[in-house]
Write a protein that holds these residues in place. Sequence first.
Motif, mmCIF file in Angstrom:
data_model
loop_
_atom_site.group_PDB
_atom_site.id
_atom_site.type_symbol
_atom_site.label_atom_id
_atom_site.label_comp_id
_atom_site.label_asym_id
_atom_site.label_seq_id
_atom_site.Cartn_x
_atom_site.Cartn_y
_atom_site.Cartn_z
ATOM 1 N N GLY A 251 1.029 -1.205 0.111
ATOM 2 C CA GLY A 251 0.069 0.095 -0.121
ATOM 3 C C GLY A 251 0.750 1.127 -0.055
ATOM 4 N N THR A 252 0.978 1.907 -1.273
ATOM 5 C CA THR A 252 1.652 3.054 -1.254
ATOM 6 C C THR A 252 1.647 3.949 -2.352
ATOM 7 N N GLN A 253 2.708 5.093 -2.276
ATOM 8 C CA GLN A 253 2.638 5.819 -3.700
ATOM 9 C C GLN A 253 4.088 5.777 -4.198
ATOM 10 N N PHE A 254 4.154 5.468 -5.541
ATOM 11 C CA PHE A 254 5.278 5.376 -6.049
ATOM 12 C C PHE A 254 5.132 5.857 -7.751
ATOM 13 N N ASN A 255 6.130 5.824 -8.370
ATOM 14 C CA ASN A 255 6.191 6.018 -9.676
ATOM 15 C C ASN A 255 7.144 5.040 -10.428
ATOM 16 N N VAL A 256 6.501 4.774 -11.460
ATOM 17 C CA VAL A 256 7.596 3.690 -12.144
ATOM 18 C C VAL A 256 7.553 4.081 -13.585
ATOM 19 N N THR A 267 12.124 2.649 -10.707
ATOM 20 C CA THR A 267 10.961 2.763 -9.544
ATOM 21 C C THR A 267 11.303 3.630 -8.397
ATOM 22 N N THR A 268 10.488 4.916 -8.208
ATOM 23 C CA THR A 268 10.785 5.790 -7.321
ATOM 24 C C THR A 268 9.511 5.967 -6.224
ATOM 25 N N LEU A 269 9.984 5.666 -4.973
ATOM 26 C CA LEU A 269 9.165 5.344 -3.801
ATOM 27 C C LEU A 269 8.897 6.729 -3.068
ATOM 28 N N LEU A 270 7.463 7.122 -2.871
ATOM 29 C CA LEU A 270 7.157 8.300 -2.147
ATOM 30 C C LEU A 270 6.817 7.784 -0.488
ATOM 31 N N GLU A 271 5.795 6.838 -0.581
ATOM 32 C CA GLU A 271 5.405 6.604 0.795
ATOM 33 C C GLU A 271 5.039 4.879 0.681
ATOM 34 N N GLY A 272 5.240 4.317 1.809
ATOM 35 C CA GLY A 272 5.131 3.044 2.061
ATOM 36 C C GLY A 272 6.464 2.313 1.844
#
Length: 386
Positions: A251-256, A267-272
């Motif tokens: 469960g998270t926010q991220f950019n691929v 893959t860049t992770l913002l939350e989680g």
Amino acid sequence: MNKAEFEQLLKRYRDDTLQDGELEKLYAYIDEGTYPEVIDQWLDETFQDPAYAVHSKDYDPSAVFTLLEDRLEKKKRVFGWWKAAAATAAAAVILLLVNISLQQRNKPVPINVTAAADFDAPPGKNGAVLTLANGSQILLDSSSNGVLAQEGNARLLKEEGRLNYHKNGIVRNATPVYNMVTTPRGRQFKLVLSDGTQVLLNAGSSIRFPTVFTGRERRVEISGEAFLEVAQTAEMPFVIQLNKSEVVVLGTQFNVTDYSDEDNARTTLLEGAVKLRTAMQEMVLKPGQQARMERNNGRLSSKTVDTDQIIAWTRGRLSFDNTNFADLMRQISRWYDVDIVYKGAIPDIHIGGSLHRDVNLSIVMEFLGTNGVHYNISDRTITILP
């Protein structure tokens, strides 16, 4: 005109906090030309701010202001823009001129630009193609709001410019029915999957997914670039299949980002928390980290990044952080739906800057022209000249 207000507008533009209507005010001040010293002071402050500058004063403020005025007047004459559009262009040019000076600190901003264009492209917009399970397609650009189809156990609704998948009751062990949403060049689109996961697709991207998730995992396939806010369902992990790797999410926010014409997938992770898996490695990311998978050998690496810069596209900006020229031109190609041709070697320069994604192609190319990049634009093709 109020000098203090002009100063505040410039400051808020740099901080990306302008409110509705303030771009028009900013344009009006620039167009009037009453306070050129305010522009000079603003440039000085920007160069001295550690967040923007390298403490350099080897730029010519009068040249910057003159170039800005010339560009605005040219746009008003050639394209007949109304003031709202000109305001956007004005603000874009200001910030880009500052940033390019930062990247090329030993070079003053040049006034002579070698460029030729008989074509201008509008910016990209919302739109996509929906491919149903039977292969039929729906153009989401022009489809009306309301029910689009019934696919398996999901009802497809277009609401407020996005596509929503609504599950019909409780679904167990149903045969998966797959849909695909594709954004061609010059388009982006948002959809909400049946579990509540939100997906924003950048230009030149696609996502393939079951209309309703069943089984032990929620698996989708993504190419291109997407920003996801994954709905948390601990008993059913969310898995993204990329070209040569996969991302496992709870469960998270991220950019691929996984474009086939780039050397790596990111893959860049913002939350989680997310886990990256390849045939050779596994890696767990923390918020603020980016993983890279090299296409030539499949190796994973990670580093800490500026996540605001990575997801700037989701907020209506083109953002460059020491971006090499070829990567920049690929972004331009996707967003403006143009082809890029190089006559000679690819320029060995790196770009830093930011501008709104709702400006015309000509504004972006003039930004490059102020760096000494020579080009022609014709029939949706940008030719980079030696």
